[in-house]
Write an enzyme that holds these catalytic residues in place. Structure first.
Site, PDB file in Angstrom:
ATOM      1  N   HIS A 131     -11.685 -47.257 -11.503  1.00 20.96           N
ATOM      2  CA  HIS A 131     -10.222 -47.288 -11.694  1.00 20.96           C
ATOM      3  C   HIS A 131      -9.740 -48.594 -12.353  1.00 20.96           C
ATOM      4  O   HIS A 131      -8.907 -49.319 -11.832  1.00 20.96           O
ATOM      5  CB  HIS A 131      -9.444 -46.938 -10.431  1.00 20.96           C
TER       6      HIS A 131
ATOM      7  N   HIS B 182     -13.171 -45.529   5.923  1.00 21.36           N
ATOM      8  CA  HIS B 182     -12.271 -45.762   4.791  1.00 21.36           C
ATOM      9  C   HIS B 182     -12.135 -44.455   4.011  1.00 21.36           C
ATOM     10  O   HIS B 182     -13.139 -43.847   3.638  1.00 21.36           O
ATOM     11  CB  HIS B 182     -12.876 -46.870   3.911  1.00 21.36           C
TER      12      HIS B 182
ATOM     13  N   GLU C 269     -10.836 -43.813   1.007  1.00 27.01           N
ATOM     14  CA  GLU C 269     -10.836 -43.721  -0.457  1.00 27.01           C
ATOM     15  C   GLU C 269     -11.957 -42.784  -0.883  1.00 27.01           C
ATOM     16  O   GLU C 269     -13.007 -42.683  -0.247  1.00 27.01           O
ATOM     17  CB  GLU C 269     -10.979 -45.120  -1.091  1.00 27.01           C
TER      18      GLU C 269
ATOM     19  N   ASP D  69     -14.347 -42.550  -2.929  1.00 22.40           N
ATOM     20  CA  ASP D  69     -15.762 -42.886  -3.126  1.00 22.40           C
ATOM     21  C   ASP D  69     -16.528 -42.855  -1.804  1.00 22.40           C
ATOM     22  O   ASP D  69     -17.760 -42.882  -1.807  1.00 22.40           O
ATOM     23  CB  ASP D  69     -15.937 -44.239  -3.842  1.00 22.40           C
TER      24      ASP D  69
ATOM     25  N   HIS E  37      -8.872 -52.588   2.294  1.00 16.74           N
ATOM     26  CA  HIS E  37      -7.768 -52.781   1.385  1.00 16.74           C
ATOM     27  C   HIS E  37      -6.847 -51.576   1.314  1.00 16.74           C
ATOM     28  O   HIS E  37      -5.954 -51.515   0.445  1.00 16.74           O
ATOM     29  CB  HIS E  37      -8.311 -53.114  -0.024  1.00 16.74           C
TER      30      HIS E  37
ATOM     31  N   ASP F 167     -15.480 -51.422   2.589  1.00 11.53           N
ATOM     32  CA  ASP F 167     -15.472 -52.167   1.320  1.00 11.53           C
ATOM     33  C   ASP F 167     -15.637 -53.682   1.505  1.00 11.53           C
ATOM     34  O   ASP F 167     -16.111 -54.374   0.589  1.00 11.53           O
ATOM     35  CB  ASP F 167     -14.150 -51.936   0.578  1.00 11.53           C
TER      36      ASP F 167
ATOM     37  N   TYR G 111     -15.601 -58.653  -7.081  1.00 11.86           N
ATOM     38  CA  TYR G 111     -15.084 -57.602  -6.210  1.00 11.86           C
ATOM     39  C   TYR G 111     -13.866 -58.112  -5.429  1.00 11.86           C
ATOM     40  O   TYR G 111     -12.836 -57.444  -5.339  1.00 11.86           O
ATOM     41  CB  TYR G 111     -16.185 -57.146  -5.245  1.00 11.86           C
TER      42      TYR G 111
ATOM     43  N   HIS H   6     -20.580 -50.922  -0.378  1.00  7.25           N
ATOM     44  CA  HIS H   6     -21.016 -51.081  -1.775  1.00  7.25           C
ATOM     45  C   HIS H   6     -21.988 -52.260  -1.871  1.00  7.25           C
ATOM     46  O   HIS H   6     -21.685 -53.353  -1.370  1.00  7.25           O
ATOM     47  CB  HIS H   6     -19.844 -51.387  -2.706  1.00  7.25           C
TER      48      HIS H   6
HETATM   49 FE1  FEO Z   1     -11.807 -48.675  -1.318  1.00  8.74          FE
HETATM   50 FE2  FEO Z   1     -15.090 -48.278  -2.001  1.00  8.74          FE
HETATM   51  O1  FEO Z   1     -13.329 -47.726  -1.773  1.00  8.74           O
END
Ligand code: FEO
Length: 406
Positions: A28, A82, A84, A86, A148, A167, A195, A228
């Site tokens: 993104h 989380h 999101e 991903d 976040h 994250d 990051y 990640h």
């Molecule tokens: Fe906030 Fe890795 O997604």
């Protein structure tokens, strides 16, 4: 997509069952030059528990890795730290396959999973500090709201001293070796910093509070298992200290010059400003937007305490690349910056005022009204640009001295 793969054991009863994305170069708007991973973890407790899932196209890889340890239908619980996409994108399909007894998320996570995936009614919300018994092990949930996303939370596995941090402390880095000490530190630091700059910088004040709160809990932590990049094992203290440093963003003698140019006038001004910065003893980097990515500008801002922006005037406006990057970094809300603007123009010259407005909207402390040059800068104009660089440098140095004396 990769539909094969085995789990990697990361502690006595916990396995990494995530996916490695060697391909992605855009997240993104954030340039992920080294790919990424979507980490998920399998806790082989009495109640077999999956922590997070992966981006939808990687579901086959997740299932393959889980299946190398246990039949996925034996999973009892799923935890969504989380929401999101991903990490939750394939959650509905995984729930259909696994048919878990329960799926846990924060209260806000439940709402977001409903809005995104229409599965809110199947989610059991958990509270900050709540303990979930897995039979022979215990998982404690720690809300990390706005770090976040509003739903974000950590899960802490007491018996194996693992903090599943979603994250936080992560990085976009595709790796073949899962632990931090199996990778090159400089790369880990570089990608962690990038990051932080691009994902976490807007929440710096909250991060300081979270670091303090988690520190006071005095949790013994052997592993920080992020969503990640590599798992922290040997450098946990180092990455936590870096998070504190990046969050505080104290003044340092370093500046970034960001510009674009049409016929080299703004470029000449940028280089002259750089000479002034050099004379003032301030480190700097010049980022021409024709060859720079907005996410690298964000990282340079995190390393710096001054931002100087330049643009030609194009059809009464700033250049599109400057509009892009300034919109992006304004949202990242960097702290404690000084700055200035410079521009070239032919006949209308609105860009200088627009650049100043952008910097003011970022709460950057302007050293003056900036410099505007008609067509091509003459020697006197370039001298003024050098003087602007010196002024930014001396202002920055003054701030550092005041901070050290204060
Ligand atoms: Fe906030 Fe890795 O997604």
């Amino acid at each position: 997509m990769n539909n094969v793969g085995k789990a990697v054991k990361i502690s006595d009863n916990v396995y990494w069952v995530g996916a490695v994305d060697w391909t992605t170069r855009d997240f993104h708007g954030y340039q992920t030059s080294r790919g990424t991973t979507y980490n998920a973890y399998l806790i082989m407790a009495d109640k077999i528990t999956l922590v997070d899932t992966v981006k939808t196209p990687f579901m086959g890889e997740l299932l393959s890795r889980i299946s190398s340890v246990v039949d996925p239908s034996r999973i009892d619980y799923i935890v969504s730290n989380h929401a999101e996409m991903d990490h939750s994108g394939c959650l509905p399909q995984i729930m259909d396959i696994v048919k878990p007894e329960k799926v846990f998320a924060s209260a806000m996570g439940q709402k977001i999973l409903e809005s995104q995936l229409r599965i809110g009614s199947k989610i059991t919300p958990v509270m900050n500090g709540e303990n979930l018994s897995l039979g022979n092990m215990n998982l404690t949930f720690i809300e990390t709201k706005m770090l976040h996303w509003p739903d974000s939370m950590f899960s802490y596995l007491k018996e194996e001293q693992i903090l599943f941090s979603q994250d936080a402390f992560g990085m976009h880095l595709a790796v073949d070796r899962l632990f931090d000490d199996e990778n090159v530190w400089d790369v880990l630091e570089e990608e962690s910093e990038k990051y932080f700059a691009n994902i976490l910088m807007p929440y710096s004040n909250l991060i300081i509070k979270l670091l303090d709160a988690v520190g006071e809990m005095k949790l013994p932590i052997k592993l920080v298992a992020t969503d990640h990049g590599p798992i922290w094992r040997s450098n946990i203290g180092k990455i936590i200290e870096l998070y504190r440093k990046w969050s505080e963003h104290k003044p340092v003698p370093r500046a970034v010059v960001v510009y674009d140019t049409m016929w080299n006038s703004t470029a000449s001004m940028a280089n002259a400003i750089g000479e002034g910065l050099r004379e003032s003893g301030v480190d700097f980097k010049i980022l021409p937007m024709s060859v720079s990515h907005r996410s690298d500008v964000a990282t340079e801002i995190l390393k710096s305490s001054a931002i100087i922006v330049g643009s030609p005037t194009l059809n009464n406006n700033i250049f599109p690349t400057l509009a892009d990057v300034l919109t992006y970094v304004k949202g990242l809300r960097p702290l404690n910056m000084v700055g200035a603007s410079f521009s070239s123009y032919g006949w209308s010259g609105e860009s200088l005022g627009q650049l100043n407005d952008c910097l003011k909207a970022m709460n950057v402390e302007l050293v003056n009204d900036g410099i505007r040059v008609k067509y091509v800068p003459a020697d006197a104009d370039l001298n003024a640009c050098m003087e602007l660089g010196r002024l930014v440098g001396t202002t920055l140095r003054g701030k550092i001295i005041n901070l050290n004396n204060g």
